[in-house]
Design a protein around this motif. Structure first.
Motif, PDB file in Angstrom:
ATOM      1  N   ARG A  81      51.342  36.122  37.790  1.00 30.49           N
ATOM      2  CA  ARG A  81      51.258  35.618  36.770  1.00 30.49           C
ATOM      3  C   ARG A  81      49.824  34.962  36.701  1.00 30.49           C
ATOM      4  O   ARG A  81      49.400  34.479  35.707  1.00 30.49           O
ATOM      5  N   PHE A  82      49.370  34.321  37.761  1.00 33.92           N
ATOM      6  CA  PHE A  82      48.003  33.641  38.018  1.00 33.92           C
ATOM      7  C   PHE A  82      46.868  34.499  38.011  1.00 33.92           C
ATOM      8  O   PHE A  82      45.771  34.002  38.002  1.00 33.92           O
ATOM      9  N   GLY A  83      47.129  35.850  38.084  1.00 39.89           N
ATOM     10  CA  GLY A  83      46.046  36.775  38.345  1.00 39.89           C
ATOM     11  C   GLY A  83      45.631  36.663  39.728  1.00 39.89           C
ATOM     12  O   GLY A  83      44.486  36.986  39.824  1.00 39.89           O
ATOM     13  N   LEU A  84      46.455  36.361  40.595  1.00 40.53           N
ATOM     14  CA  LEU A  84      46.233  36.491  42.051  1.00 40.53           C
ATOM     15  C   LEU A  84      46.915  37.143  43.063  1.00 40.53           C
ATOM     16  O   LEU A  84      48.167  37.622  42.593  1.00 40.53           O
ATOM     17  N   SER A  85      46.517  37.486  44.162  1.00 42.03           N
ATOM     18  CA  SER A  85      47.448  38.198  45.020  1.00 42.03           C
ATOM     19  C   SER A  85      47.222  37.950  46.489  1.00 42.03           C
ATOM     20  O   SER A  85      45.859  37.290  46.769  1.00 42.03           O
ATOM     21  N   LEU A  86      48.046  38.039  47.347  1.00 44.89           N
ATOM     22  CA  LEU A  86      47.779  38.001  48.906  1.00 44.89           C
ATOM     23  C   LEU A  86      46.736  39.118  49.256  1.00 44.89           C
ATOM     24  O   LEU A  86      47.105  40.106  48.347  1.00 44.89           O
ATOM     25  N   HIS A  87      46.239  39.195  50.222  1.00 42.13           N
ATOM     26  CA  HIS A  87      45.414  40.075  50.624  1.00 42.13           C
ATOM     27  C   HIS A  87      46.236  41.147  51.440  1.00 42.13           C
ATOM     28  O   HIS A  87      46.018  42.394  51.032  1.00 42.13           O
ATOM     29  N   ASN A  88      47.307  41.244  52.050  1.00 40.47           N
ATOM     30  CA  ASN A  88      48.224  42.132  52.631  1.00 40.47           C
ATOM     31  C   ASN A  88      49.563  41.577  52.868  1.00 40.47           C
ATOM     32  O   ASN A  88      49.613  40.237  52.928  1.00 40.47           O
TER      33      ASN A  88
END
Length: 440
Positions: free
Chosen positions: A102-109
């Motif tokens: 929702r924030f436009g973010l992600s963990l790398h893996n």
């Protein structure tokens, strides 16, 4: 304020660990955790925080006060400038992933199961495959924990840096983790290419597959010459261009076949183990190729509704194919009937002291049996091969290692023990598992 419940028996997801605590409570704030530690100290007892029970070992078991994580959950802070996110320790990975999207973010893996709490997953060294950081712990840039003396300690690269360096995989031995800060990145797409291959095709080109793709995951079906390979690669495209599996195809492949039909086959084979080799032959032959793209967490994780027991080791990547070949030779010569595939993943070296990937590129080999099946002979038959090649066992999965032979496998093992002495001198967090793998 936290809640206190009558003491109840707790069991992990696979049924391989049981706790019968004298007291059970659900902390809702850091102060509640401090109070639990103080109670344990006063009673000369112990306390442990469990997660969702997805570790196969008894790492979270206690006969003192068992802390449940459910109320210590949620996002605390999202910083788009520093690309960091802070969440409470009991937050499940699946909820963090959804919030980050929702924030436009992600963990790398990440690993392939998203049910774990953040504290539990990092504490035991949960990892994925490929990428710059294969595990969750290398993405941790801040920890808040309550030590064995009741101190609330915050560790970042600037404050208590030694605790951050040594404690990202901490086994719950250094304190009760209450919050974690992760380095994150802008949301991105992965394209997944799933393809059946023969053993010679996949294992003969394993190094080339790993080098040519961002993430590689292989599943070998014992009693066959067939593997399912999955290659996930980043797309230089906006999220709006995702091409996910259709709802029907996704349900049929991932829910009906991977969980429903597979679960039914496993249940049937438990009653008649002799049919397993033929079942694997048929299953591996009906696998089909598919290609799709989606945001990272929906490609990297998948539901696991068929319960199992698991052992996993990380071996140096340069001997990985040799180890895998030796393992297959033992399996082929055995009388075991193995319905679950062997999972093969890779990871780059990291700098987390008790990470299975510390200081070296690794090949991860994971072995499974249904939860209702005795794993002893299979795991005991394979584990000596993994140990002989300097393998390191996954902390949250079944193994027989002890402190005496684990210490030489980790260059910073003694540093970790010294930090444990400092943060938990009275062994408030001790249990049988920690005494086995870390010593008294």
């Amino acid at each position: 304020m936290g809640r206190t419940q009558a003491a109840t028996t707790w069991r992990n997801w696979a049924g391989t660990a049981t706790a019968r605590p004298r007291r059970t409570s659900t902390p809702a704030a850091v102060a509640d955790v401090v109070a639990a530690v103080e109670r344990a100290r006063a009673a000369r007892s112990t306390t442990r925080m469990v997660g969702t029970g997805h570790s196969f070992t008894d790492t979270a078991v206690t006969d003192g006060e068992l802390l449940l994580p459910h109320d210590l959950a949620g996002i605390v802070d999202v910083d788009h400038d520093t690309l960091t996110v802070t969440a409470l320790a009991g937050t499940q990975l699946k909820h963090l992933n959804t919030a980050l999207e929702r924030f436009g973010l992600s963990l790398h893996n990440m690993g392939d199961i998203a049910e774990q709490t953040l504290a539990g997953a990092t504490a035991t060294g949960t990892h994925g495959s490929g990428g710059t950081f294969a595990g969750l712990a290398p993405q941790v840039v801040g920890i808040e924990l309550v030590t064995g003396t009741g101190e609330v300690l915050r560790a970042t690269p600037e404050e208590n840096a030694d605790v951050l360096a040594l404690g990202r995989v901490g086994l719950g031995a250094l304190g009760v983790v209450t919050a974690l800060t992760f380095a994150v990145e802008p949301l991105f797409l992965l394209e997944a290419v799933e393809q059946p291959m023969t053993w010679d095709e996949a294992i003969g080109s394993l190094d080339a597959l790993v080098d040519a793709n961002h993430h590689v995951d292989l599943h070998w079906f014992p009693h066959t010459d067939r593997l399912l390979t999955k290659r996930n690669n980043r797309l230089d495209a906006p999220v709006s261009e995702a091409r996910p599996l259709g709802r029907v195809r996704g349900f049929v492949d991932d829910e009906l076949l991977a969980n429903g039909a597979f679960g039914a086959l496993v249940a049937a084979s438990n009653r008649r183990p002799g049919v397993i080799p033929r079942m694997n032959q048929l299953t591996s032959r009906v696998l089909s190729a598919r290609t799709y793209s989606d945001v990272a967490h929906r490609v990297l994780t998948s539901p696991r509704r068929v319960r199992f027991r698991e052992m996993e080791y990380a071996v140096p990547r340069e001997v990985g194919v040799q180890v895998l070949t030796e393992v297959r030779r033992v399996i082929d010569a055995s009388g075991w009937n193995l319905s679950f595939p062997v999972e093969i993943r890779s990871a780059r070296a990291d700098d987390v002291a008790l990470s299975t990937g510390y200081g070296r590129d690794s090949l991860y080999l994971a072995f499974h049996v249904p939860a209702a099946v005795d794993h002893t002979a299979y795991f005991a038959g394979v584990e000596p091969i993994l140990r002989a090649h300097d393998g390191r066992p996954h902390w949250g999965k079944l193994h027989t290692r002890t402190a005496a032979d684990l210490a030489p496998a980790y260059p910073r093992f003694e540093e970790f023990l010294a930090l444990r002495d400092r943060l938990d001198p009275e062994r408030v967090f001790a249990n049988d598992y920690l005494r086995r793998v870390l010593g008294s």
